[in-house]
Motif scaffolding. Sequence first.
Motif, PDB file in Angstrom:
ATOM      1  N   GLN A  13      37.749  54.961  31.391  1.00 36.37           N
ATOM      2  CA  GLN A  13      38.387  53.922  32.204  1.00 36.37           C
ATOM      3  C   GLN A  13      39.875  54.170  32.387  1.00 36.37           C
ATOM      4  N   ARG A  14      40.374  53.751  33.545  1.00 34.78           N
ATOM      5  CA  ARG A  14      41.808  53.830  33.839  1.00 34.78           C
ATOM      6  C   ARG A  14      42.472  52.491  33.510  1.00 34.78           C
ATOM      7  N   TYR A  15      43.695  52.593  32.986  1.00 36.62           N
ATOM      8  CA  TYR A  15      44.512  51.425  32.680  1.00 36.62           C
ATOM      9  C   TYR A  15      45.913  51.684  33.207  1.00 36.62           C
ATOM     10  N   GLU A  16      46.615  50.605  33.549  1.00 36.96           N
ATOM     11  CA  GLU A  16      47.988  50.714  34.020  1.00 36.96           C
ATOM     12  C   GLU A  16      48.742  49.478  33.542  1.00 36.96           C
ATOM     13  N   ALA A  17      49.760  49.680  32.745  1.00 33.68           N
ATOM     14  CA  ALA A  17      50.604  48.586  32.247  1.00 33.68           C
ATOM     15  C   ALA A  17      49.775  47.449  31.654  1.00 33.68           C
ATOM     16  N   ILE A  22      40.172  48.302  38.336  1.00 32.21           N
ATOM     17  CA  ILE A  22      38.841  48.030  38.856  1.00 32.21           C
ATOM     18  C   ILE A  22      38.785  48.491  40.309  1.00 32.21           C
ATOM     19  N   ALA A  23      37.622  48.959  40.736  1.00 31.47           N
ATOM     20  CA  ALA A  23      37.387  49.293  42.140  1.00 31.47           C
ATOM     21  C   ALA A  23      36.150  48.541  42.599  1.00 31.47           C
ATOM     22  N   GLY A  24      36.217  48.001  43.793  1.00 29.38           N
ATOM     23  CA  GLY A  24      35.075  47.266  44.311  1.00 29.38           C
ATOM     24  C   GLY A  24      35.091  47.219  45.816  1.00 29.38           C
ATOM     25  N   CYS A  25      34.068  46.572  46.365  1.00 32.63           N
ATOM     26  CA  CYS A  25      33.982  46.497  47.812  1.00 32.63           C
ATOM     27  C   CYS A  25      33.272  45.219  48.244  1.00 32.63           C
ATOM     28  N   ILE A  26      33.493  44.898  49.496  1.00 32.02           N
ATOM     29  CA  ILE A  26      32.750  43.838  50.156  1.00 32.02           C
ATOM     30  C   ILE A  26      31.846  44.541  51.162  1.00 32.02           C
ATOM     31  N   PRO A  27      30.571  44.747  50.789  1.00 34.51           N
ATOM     32  CA  PRO A  27      29.636  45.398  51.703  1.00 34.51           C
ATOM     33  C   PRO A  27      29.301  44.440  52.852  1.00 34.51           C
ATOM     34  N   PHE A  28      29.216  44.967  54.071  1.00 36.17           N
ATOM     35  CA  PHE A  28      28.911  44.105  55.202  1.00 36.17           C
ATOM     36  C   PHE A  28      28.074  44.843  56.237  1.00 36.17           C
ATOM     37  N   PHE A  92      41.032  49.443  53.109  1.00 31.14           N
ATOM     38  CA  PHE A  92      41.522  48.918  51.842  1.00 31.14           C
ATOM     39  C   PHE A  92      41.968  47.487  52.116  1.00 31.14           C
ATOM     40  N   LEU A  93      41.447  46.528  51.355  1.00 23.10           N
ATOM     41  CA  LEU A  93      41.722  45.111  51.599  1.00 23.10           C
ATOM     42  C   LEU A  93      42.855  44.558  50.746  1.00 23.10           C
ATOM     43  N   GLY A  94      43.187  45.246  49.664  1.00 21.76           N
ATOM     44  CA  GLY A  94      44.281  44.787  48.826  1.00 21.76           C
ATOM     45  C   GLY A  94      43.947  44.874  47.346  1.00 21.76           C
ATOM     46  N   HIS A  95      44.961  44.581  46.535  1.00 23.40           N
ATOM     47  CA  HIS A  95      44.806  44.501  45.079  1.00 23.40           C
ATOM     48  C   HIS A  95      44.725  43.034  44.695  1.00 23.40           C
ATOM     49  N   TYR A  96      43.839  42.742  43.767  1.00 25.35           N
ATOM     50  CA  TYR A  96      43.622  41.373  43.308  1.00 25.35           C
ATOM     51  C   TYR A  96      43.660  41.369  41.784  1.00 25.35           C
ATOM     52  N   HIS A  97      44.480  40.486  41.227  1.00 24.79           N
ATOM     53  CA  HIS A  97      44.659  40.408  39.777  1.00 24.79           C
ATOM     54  C   HIS A  97      43.831  39.257  39.215  1.00 24.79           C
ATOM     55  N   PHE A  98      43.222  39.494  38.066  1.00 23.48           N
ATOM     56  CA  PHE A  98      42.459  38.458  37.384  1.00 23.48           C
ATOM     57  C   PHE A  98      42.384  38.776  35.906  1.00 23.48           C
ATOM     58  N   LYS A  99      41.968  37.790  35.139  1.00 22.40           N
ATOM     59  CA  LYS A  99      41.773  37.974  33.695  1.00 22.40           C
ATOM     60  C   LYS A  99      40.295  37.885  33.397  1.00 22.40           C
ATOM     61  N   ASP A 105      39.984  44.500  25.498  1.00 22.37           N
ATOM     62  CA  ASP A 105      39.833  45.651  24.605  1.00 22.37           C
ATOM     63  C   ASP A 105      41.203  46.097  24.119  1.00 22.37           C
ATOM     64  N   GLU A 106      41.244  47.198  23.381  1.00 19.44           N
ATOM     65  CA  GLU A 106      42.508  47.638  22.795  1.00 19.44           C
ATOM     66  C   GLU A 106      43.552  48.009  23.837  1.00 19.44           C
ATOM     67  N   PHE A 107      43.116  48.443  25.024  1.00 18.20           N
ATOM     68  CA  PHE A 107      44.065  48.845  26.065  1.00 18.20           C
ATOM     69  C   PHE A 107      44.492  47.667  26.938  1.00 18.20           C
ATOM     70  N   SER A 108      43.689  46.615  26.939  1.00 22.22           N
ATOM     71  CA  SER A 108      43.983  45.405  27.707  1.00 22.22           C
ATOM     72  C   SER A 108      43.592  44.188  26.874  1.00 22.22           C
ATOM     73  N   PRO A 109      44.363  43.906  25.814  1.00 20.12           N
ATOM     74  CA  PRO A 109      43.999  42.820  24.913  1.00 20.12           C
ATOM     75  C   PRO A 109      43.945  41.449  25.596  1.00 20.12           C
ATOM     76  N   GLU A 110      44.693  41.276  26.659  1.00 23.05           N
ATOM     77  CA  GLU A 110      44.694  40.005  27.381  1.00 23.05           C
ATOM     78  C   GLU A 110      43.529  39.927  28.377  1.00 23.05           C
ATOM     79  N   GLY A 111      42.852  41.053  28.604  1.00 20.65           N
ATOM     80  CA  GLY A 111      41.769  41.075  29.591  1.00 20.65           C
ATOM     81  C   GLY A 111      42.277  41.148  31.018  1.00 20.65           C
ATOM     82  N   SER A 112      43.520  41.595  31.207  1.00 18.83           N
ATOM     83  CA  SER A 112      44.090  41.687  32.552  1.00 18.83           C
ATOM     84  C   SER A 112      43.420  42.803  33.338  1.00 18.83           C
TER      85      SER A 112
END
Length: 180
Positions: A13-17, A22-28, A92-99, A105-112
């Motif tokens: 997995q990739r982590y940043e700060a 996460i990568a995802g899509c809206i299939p249509f 590309f529709l944008g970046h969306y942040h969530f918890k 996990d150890e790389f994202s203890p807050e679940g960001s």
Amino acid sequence: MSGLVARTGRHQQRYEAGCRLIAGCIPFKHRNPDEGSNENSEKVVEVLMINSPSGPGLLFPKGGWENDETVEEAAIREAIEEAGVRGVLMEFLGHYHFKSKTLQDEFSPEGSCKAAMFALFVKEEMESWPEQNTRRRSWLTIPEAYENCRHPWMREALKDGFSKWHENKISTGEAFPDQD
């Protein structure tokens, strides 16, 4: 049974700060308007959502972006693994942040998490796919998808990302790939 296998685990997995990427899509897809509509009616756009094995509501396919792939490849892979669809990444529709409460996990203890979302024009619905035993597909209109969406950030991606992009593409007369 599908010859494809879903990737599991977090070792790639990739982590940043402190955020899991996460990568995802809206299939249509587009369907013709219901019978009785006038011939010049616009085609109806439908988006594909999947159930979550961990609770109520529907989701768009998404998952961890791994070290050996581009973000676009990860979004396409997630669409195949979780929803059993293949297609053309359109935008590309944008970046969306969530918890995430479950993905701390150890790389994202807050679940960001930071999700890169794309529009995926569906060209093929597979008869079998890696997560078919735990996922159910549902084609919905945009208002139906908005109402059934489990997470606020996915509703935002649908409304502010996908819907605005799609309306602009239709209003400017840009073509979509042929849908077979």
